[in-house]
Design a protein around this motif. Structure first.
Motif, short mmCIF file in Angstrom:
data_model
loop_
_atom_site.label_atom_id
_atom_site.label_comp_id
_atom_site.label_asym_id
_atom_site.label_seq_id
_atom_site.Cartn_x
_atom_site.Cartn_y
_atom_site.Cartn_z
N ALA A 134 -77.79 3.26 59.22
CA ALA A 134 -78.22 3.63 57.88
C ALA A 134 -78.65 5.09 57.82
O ALA A 134 -78.30 5.82 56.87
CB ALA A 134 -79.37 2.72 57.43
N VAL A 135 -79.39 5.54 58.82
CA VAL A 135 -79.85 6.93 58.83
C VAL A 135 -78.66 7.88 58.98
O VAL A 135 -78.56 8.89 58.27
CB VAL A 135 -80.87 7.15 59.96
CG1 VAL A 135 -81.20 8.63 60.11
CG2 VAL A 135 -82.15 6.36 59.68
N GLY A 136 -77.75 7.56 59.90
CA GLY A 136 -76.57 8.41 60.07
C GLY A 136 -75.72 8.45 58.81
O GLY A 136 -75.23 9.53 58.41
N PHE A 137 -75.55 7.30 58.16
CA PHE A 137 -74.78 7.24 56.93
C PHE A 137 -75.42 8.10 55.84
O PHE A 137 -74.74 8.86 55.15
CB PHE A 137 -74.66 5.79 56.46
CG PHE A 137 -73.83 5.60 55.22
CD1 PHE A 137 -72.48 5.35 55.34
CD2 PHE A 137 -74.40 5.68 53.97
CE1 PHE A 137 -71.69 5.18 54.20
CE2 PHE A 137 -73.63 5.51 52.82
CZ PHE A 137 -72.27 5.26 52.94
N ALA A 138 -76.73 7.98 55.69
CA ALA A 138 -77.43 8.73 54.64
C ALA A 138 -77.34 10.23 54.89
O ALA A 138 -77.12 11.02 53.95
CB ALA A 138 -78.90 8.28 54.58
N ILE A 139 -77.49 10.66 56.14
CA ILE A 139 -77.42 12.08 56.45
C ILE A 139 -76.03 12.63 56.17
O ILE A 139 -75.87 13.65 55.47
CB ILE A 139 -77.80 12.32 57.92
CG1 ILE A 139 -79.29 12.03 58.14
CG2 ILE A 139 -77.49 13.76 58.33
CD1 ILE A 139 -79.71 12.09 59.59
N ALA A 140 -74.99 11.97 56.70
CA ALA A 140 -73.64 12.48 56.56
C ALA A 140 -73.15 12.42 55.12
O ALA A 140 -72.64 13.41 54.57
CB ALA A 140 -72.69 11.69 57.46
N ALA A 141 -73.32 11.27 54.48
CA ALA A 141 -72.85 11.13 53.09
C ALA A 141 -73.65 12.01 52.15
O ALA A 141 -73.08 12.65 51.25
CB ALA A 141 -72.94 9.67 52.66
N GLY A 142 -74.96 12.08 52.35
CA GLY A 142 -75.79 12.90 51.46
C GLY A 142 -75.45 14.37 51.55
O GLY A 142 -75.30 15.05 50.52
N LEU A 143 -75.32 14.90 52.76
CA LEU A 143 -75.02 16.32 52.91
C LEU A 143 -73.63 16.66 52.39
O LEU A 143 -73.44 17.67 51.71
CB LEU A 143 -75.15 16.71 54.38
CG LEU A 143 -76.57 16.73 54.96
CD1 LEU A 143 -76.53 17.08 56.45
CD2 LEU A 143 -77.43 17.74 54.21
N LEU A 144 -72.63 15.82 52.71
CA LEU A 144 -71.27 16.11 52.27
C LEU A 144 -71.14 15.97 50.76
O LEU A 144 -70.48 16.79 50.10
CB LEU A 144 -70.28 15.18 52.98
CG LEU A 144 -68.80 15.52 52.78
CD1 LEU A 144 -68.50 16.93 53.24
CD2 LEU A 144 -67.92 14.52 53.54
N TRP A 145 -71.75 14.94 50.19
CA TRP A 145 -71.69 14.77 48.74
C TRP A 145 -72.44 15.91 48.04
O TRP A 145 -71.99 16.42 47.01
CB TRP A 145 -72.29 13.42 48.34
CG TRP A 145 -72.01 13.06 46.92
CD1 TRP A 145 -72.73 13.42 45.82
CD2 TRP A 145 -70.92 12.28 46.44
NE1 TRP A 145 -72.16 12.92 44.69
CE2 TRP A 145 -71.04 12.21 45.04
CE3 TRP A 145 -69.86 11.64 47.06
CZ2 TRP A 145 -70.14 11.53 44.25
CZ3 TRP A 145 -68.96 10.94 46.26
CH2 TRP A 145 -69.10 10.88 44.88
N GLY A 146 -73.57 16.31 48.59
CA GLY A 146 -74.31 17.43 48.01
C GLY A 146 -73.51 18.72 48.06
O GLY A 146 -73.52 19.51 47.10
N LEU A 147 -72.82 18.95 49.17
CA LEU A 147 -71.97 20.14 49.27
C LEU A 147 -70.85 20.09 48.24
O LEU A 147 -70.52 21.11 47.61
CB LEU A 147 -71.39 20.25 50.68
CG LEU A 147 -70.43 21.43 50.93
CD1 LEU A 147 -71.13 22.75 50.70
CD2 LEU A 147 -69.87 21.36 52.35
N GLY A 148 -70.25 18.90 48.06
CA GLY A 148 -69.20 18.76 47.06
C GLY A 148 -69.70 19.05 45.66
O GLY A 148 -69.03 19.73 44.87
N MET A 149 -70.88 18.55 45.33
CA MET A 149 -71.43 18.80 44.00
C MET A 149 -71.77 20.27 43.81
O MET A 149 -71.61 20.83 42.72
CB MET A 149 -72.69 17.95 43.80
CG MET A 149 -72.43 16.45 43.80
SD MET A 149 -71.19 15.95 42.57
CE MET A 149 -72.04 16.40 41.05
#
Length: 295
Positions: A134-149
């Protein structure tokens, strides 16, 4: 009478001899053994892939003509629809696994006089593993999605005129995120890296598996190129030549290959630091989920 000094008497070594000794030292190193393993796997895959292609297309035709169980029919359709590059990638995986014992034997000889004894295992509970995912998923998805936005706000992307429905969105994001993260982490950071660490130091093991991880994701020729006769015995070498030519493009190497290599290094180092696959699986799944979902 003065006489001309020879290169040996002046202490200088001819360049060709020094280059030969440098190549010899490289081939006797862990990195050299890894390069030889990768090149040998590529050549063996070039030999195998046309035969695998023939078998796959033949099985696909048989599955289409006869009434077979649902699983075999699905497998037949996949085999019939697969491009030759996919057969080559599967042949490369098979070749790499077949040649892996020879690589480990070479690495064992290189490390014969070393005190390196490999990694030590750790025990994890399911609760700890799920937390790491869960922590790895949140870090990777959050950072990549934030960069995309952020890139969207800068005008680098435009919204799609036809947004997919929730069911299609989940199918396009959850399935590849779960499937790819479990399969690839088990293969690359579990099997390959785990075995590699028994015979080499951690940096060499991480670099070797990450190079193979990045390379196997780009086993297709440049867009627009085709294979004249995929069933020809030389079709694998034709594809291999086009792939190598593709890697000569500096832009592709920097933007695509280097990116996957860095991702592989991050996942490998996460595997070493945590001593398990939970956290790399979470990172991998988060990246794929955000990448597919954002697209």
């Amino acid at each position: 009478m003065a006489r001309r000094k020879s290169p040996s008497s002046s202490g200088q070594v001819p360049s060709d001899r020094s280059e030969a000794s440098g190549v010899k030292r490289f081939l006797q190193s862990e990195a050299g053994a890894t390069v030889v393993w990768v090149l040998s796997s590529m050549l063996l895959a070039a030999v195998i892939s046309p035969w695998l292609y023939r078998a796959g297309t033949s099985f696909g035709a048989t599955a289409a003509a006869k009434d077979l169980p649902a699983v075999l029919e699905w497998l037949g359709r996949s085999a019939a629809d697969a491009r030759f590059s996919r057969y080559y990638s599967r042949s490369l995986l098979f070749s790499a696994l077949v040649l892996l014992p020879f690589l480990f034997r070479r690495l064992r000889l290189v490390r014969a006089h070393s005190l390196w004894v490999g990694e030590t295992g750790r025990r994890f509970t399911w609760r700890c593993g799920l937390v790491q995912i869960a922590v790895g998923f949140a870090i990777a998805a959050g950072l990549l999605w934030g960069l995309g936005m952020l890139l969207y706000q800068w005008g680098a992307y435009l919204p799609s005129p036809k947004a997919p429905g929730l069911g299609k969105l989940l199918l396009a994001t959850v399935v590849p995120a779960v499937g790819a993260s479990l399969a690839e982490e088990w293969l690359f950071r579990g099997l390959l890296l785990g075995l590699w660490l028994r015979f080499a130091k951690a940096p060499a093991a991480c670099v070797g598996t990450s190079l193979f991880f990045a390379f196997i994701h780009f086993l297709k020729p440049p867009a627009g190129s085709t294979i004249a006769d995929p069933a020809s015995p030389l079709a694998g070498f034709e594809l291999l030549g086009k792939i190598i030519y593709h890697f000569s493009d500096p832009r592709f190497f920097v933007t695509d290959f280097a990116t996957l290599f860095v991702i592989g290094m991050i996942l490998a180092w996460a595997r070493l630091r945590t001593g398990a696959l939970w956290f790399p699986i979470g990172l991998h799944a988060g990246w794929i989920f955000a990448f597919k979902g954002y697209n």
